[in-house]
Design a protein around this motif. Structure first.
Motif, mmCIF file in Angstrom:
data_model
loop_
_atom_site.group_PDB
_atom_site.id
_atom_site.type_symbol
_atom_site.label_atom_id
_atom_site.label_comp_id
_atom_site.label_asym_id
_atom_site.label_seq_id
_atom_site.Cartn_x
_atom_site.Cartn_y
_atom_site.Cartn_z
ATOM 1 N N THR A 22 0.821 -1.209 0.000
ATOM 2 C CA THR A 22 0.000 0.000 0.000
ATOM 3 C C THR A 22 0.854 1.257 0.000
ATOM 4 O OG1 THR A 22 -1.756 -1.162 1.192
ATOM 5 C CG2 THR A 22 -1.828 1.237 1.206
ATOM 6 N N GLU A 23 1.835 1.305 0.880
ATOM 7 C CA GLU A 23 2.693 2.489 0.988
ATOM 8 C C GLU A 23 3.388 2.790 -0.334
ATOM 9 O OE1 GLU A 23 6.734 3.997 3.335
ATOM 10 O OE2 GLU A 23 6.132 1.891 3.383
ATOM 11 N N MET A 24 3.904 1.735 -0.962
ATOM 12 C CA MET A 24 4.615 1.928 -2.218
ATOM 13 C C MET A 24 3.672 2.357 -3.344
ATOM 14 S SD MET A 24 7.136 -0.792 -4.085
ATOM 15 C CE MET A 24 8.349 -0.267 -5.277
ATOM 16 N N GLY A 71 3.027 -7.886 -6.531
ATOM 17 C CA GLY A 71 2.469 -7.367 -5.288
ATOM 18 C C GLY A 71 3.085 -8.030 -4.074
ATOM 19 N N ASP A 72 3.023 -7.334 -2.959
ATOM 20 C CA ASP A 72 3.540 -7.877 -1.701
ATOM 21 C C ASP A 72 2.530 -8.891 -1.164
ATOM 22 O OD1 ASP A 72 4.307 -8.354 0.959
ATOM 23 O OD2 ASP A 72 5.272 -6.394 1.091
ATOM 24 N N LEU A 73 2.822 -10.167 -1.339
ATOM 25 C CA LEU A 73 1.866 -11.219 -0.989
ATOM 26 C C LEU A 73 1.636 -11.303 0.514
ATOM 27 C CD1 LEU A 73 2.881 -14.060 -3.481
ATOM 28 C CD2 LEU A 73 1.218 -12.198 -3.755
ATOM 29 N N VAL A 103 -9.106 -8.570 0.820
ATOM 30 C CA VAL A 103 -9.946 -7.655 0.051
ATOM 31 C C VAL A 103 -9.576 -6.204 0.320
ATOM 32 C CG1 VAL A 103 -12.301 -6.846 -0.335
ATOM 33 C CG2 VAL A 103 -11.848 -9.293 -0.115
ATOM 34 N N GLU A 104 -9.467 -5.831 1.585
ATOM 35 C CA GLU A 104 -9.157 -4.438 1.916
ATOM 36 C C GLU A 104 -7.756 -4.062 1.485
ATOM 37 O OE1 GLU A 104 -11.319 -2.176 2.884
ATOM 38 O OE2 GLU A 104 -12.772 -3.811 2.644
ATOM 39 N N ALA A 105 -6.792 -4.971 1.656
ATOM 40 C CA ALA A 105 -5.423 -4.697 1.218
ATOM 41 C C ALA A 105 -5.370 -4.516 -0.292
ATOM 42 C CB ALA A 105 -4.496 -5.819 1.658
ATOM 43 N N ALA A 106 -6.102 -5.364 -1.003
ATOM 44 C CA ALA A 106 -6.134 -5.245 -2.466
ATOM 45 C C ALA A 106 -6.723 -3.909 -2.889
ATOM 46 C CB ALA A 106 -6.940 -6.393 -3.063
ATOM 47 N N THR A 138 -5.616 -15.425 -9.114
ATOM 48 C CA THR A 138 -6.296 -14.143 -9.332
ATOM 49 C C THR A 138 -6.271 -13.807 -10.816
ATOM 50 O OG1 THR A 138 -4.336 -12.719 -9.158
ATOM 51 C CG2 THR A 138 -5.467 -13.276 -7.099
ATOM 52 N N SER A 139 -7.161 -12.904 -11.186
ATOM 53 C CA SER A 139 -7.047 -12.253 -12.488
ATOM 54 C C SER A 139 -5.997 -11.150 -12.341
ATOM 55 C CB SER A 139 -8.407 -11.692 -12.913
ATOM 56 O OG SER A 139 -8.908 -10.818 -11.911
ATOM 57 N N CYS A 140 -5.851 -10.305 -13.347
ATOM 58 C CA CYS A 140 -4.742 -9.348 -13.332
ATOM 59 C C CYS A 140 -5.185 -7.945 -12.929
ATOM 60 C CB CYS A 140 -4.078 -9.307 -14.709
ATOM 61 S SG CYS A 140 -5.207 -8.898 -16.051
ATOM 62 N N ASP A 141 -4.193 -7.055 -12.765
ATOM 63 C CA ASP A 141 -4.471 -5.666 -12.427
ATOM 64 C C ASP A 141 -3.476 -4.770 -13.143
ATOM 65 O OD1 ASP A 141 -2.075 -5.894 -11.010
ATOM 66 O OD2 ASP A 141 -3.046 -6.080 -9.062
ATOM 67 N N GLY A 142 -3.521 -3.489 -12.852
ATOM 68 C CA GLY A 142 -2.558 -2.557 -13.422
ATOM 69 C C GLY A 142 -2.647 -2.396 -14.932
ATOM 70 N N GLY A 143 -3.798 -2.722 -15.523
ATOM 71 C CA GLY A 143 -3.954 -2.569 -16.968
ATOM 72 C C GLY A 143 -3.315 -3.667 -17.787
ATOM 73 N N ALA A 144 -2.917 -4.773 -17.152
ATOM 74 C CA ALA A 144 -2.239 -5.849 -17.888
ATOM 75 C C ALA A 144 -3.108 -6.428 -19.000
ATOM 76 C CB ALA A 144 -1.819 -6.959 -16.926
#
Length: 260
Positions: free
Chosen positions: A31-33, A66-68, A76-79, A139-145
């Motif tokens: 989250t911080e990063m 991501g930091d697993l 959910v909240e971390a994601a 999971t599916s992807c994120d970040g526009g992948a």
């Protein structure tokens, strides 16, 4: 220099350099990063003096996803906390009016792959290993992948990369169109710097329009694209710097002929 514990933003003249700085965990995104990355991207996007943005990672990797550990604690909240700033960063990098260059090495996985793919130019060292990684953790992807990957390598290959999750070496990634250059690790910084210096000599107004035209072309018909090209070209040639650039071009060509 603007420094957060996990992201460093440096400026050298008209170059802005965002360095991912969690080397102890291969720059895994928490989250911080994610929030620090967004703040750095916003800073660059709002600075009209910046003409090129460079992305890189400290330590042994660009970003290993991501930091697993962070995600496992409160999934959910971390994601949600990671996804909101990550998505905003990706959108900013896509729409940024300057060339974005990614210098990658080591592990490039998950969100790291997404971040790399949104760059305009990517230079990788021969020790780089690429992995979609999302299907490895169910999971599916994120970040526009899912937006970037089919545009770079085509639909059929994207499905294979995403679903099977098999790692890619840099030479295969180069053949697929994920990269622009692959160089020995010892030459990565040198080659990247040459590329950045070359971009800094190009007219920023022209580069801004070229980036916009190319990145939005797949969403338009040919006729619509022709209109966009016409408008951009006329804006470029209307500037006083246009005839100056033509004179410079002829002078450079004459000089090359005299040297032969």
């Amino acid at each position: 220099m603007v420094q957060n514990s996990s992201v460093v933003l440096e400026r050298e003249g008209q170059l802005a350099h965002i360095r991912l700085a969690r080397p102890e965990v291969l720059n895994a995104l928490n989250t911080e990063m994610a929030e620090a990355l967004l703040a750095a991207c916003q800073d660059v996007a709002s600075d009209s003096d910046v003409r090129v943005l460079l992305l890189s990672g400290e330590g042994r990797a660009f970003m290993a996803g991501g930091d697993l550990q962070d995600l496992r604690k409160d999934s959910v909240e971390a994601a949600k906390r990671i996804l909101a700033p990550l998505q905003a960063s990706i959108s900013l990098l896509d729409s940024m009016q300057v060339p974005v260059v990614a210098q990658v090495h080591g592990a490039v996985a998950g969100a790291g792959l997404s971040l790399m793919m949104i760059a305009d130019i990517v230079i990788a060292s021969e020790d780089t290993r690429f992995s979609f990684a999302y299907s490895d953790i169910a999971t599916s992807c994120d970040g526009g992948a899912s937006w970037a990957l089919p545009r770079l390598v085509g639909l059929r290959k994207s499905i294979e990369i995403a679903m099977l999750g098999e790692p890619l070496d840099p030479h295969e990634a180069l053949k697929l169109g994920l990269l622009n250059r692959v160089v020995p690790a010892s030459q990565l910084a040198q080659v990247t710097n040459r590329m950045v210096e070359r971009l800094l000599t190009r007219d920023p107004f022209a580069l801004k329009h070229l980036k916009y035209l190319l990145r939005t072309s797949l969403d338009r018909s040919l006729d619509s694209q022709l209109e966009e090209e016409r408008d951009a070209f006329l804006q470029c040639v209307a500037r006083p710097s246009f005839p100056v650039a033509i004179d410079r071009f002829f002078e450079a060509r004459k000089s090359r002929r005299e040297q032969i």
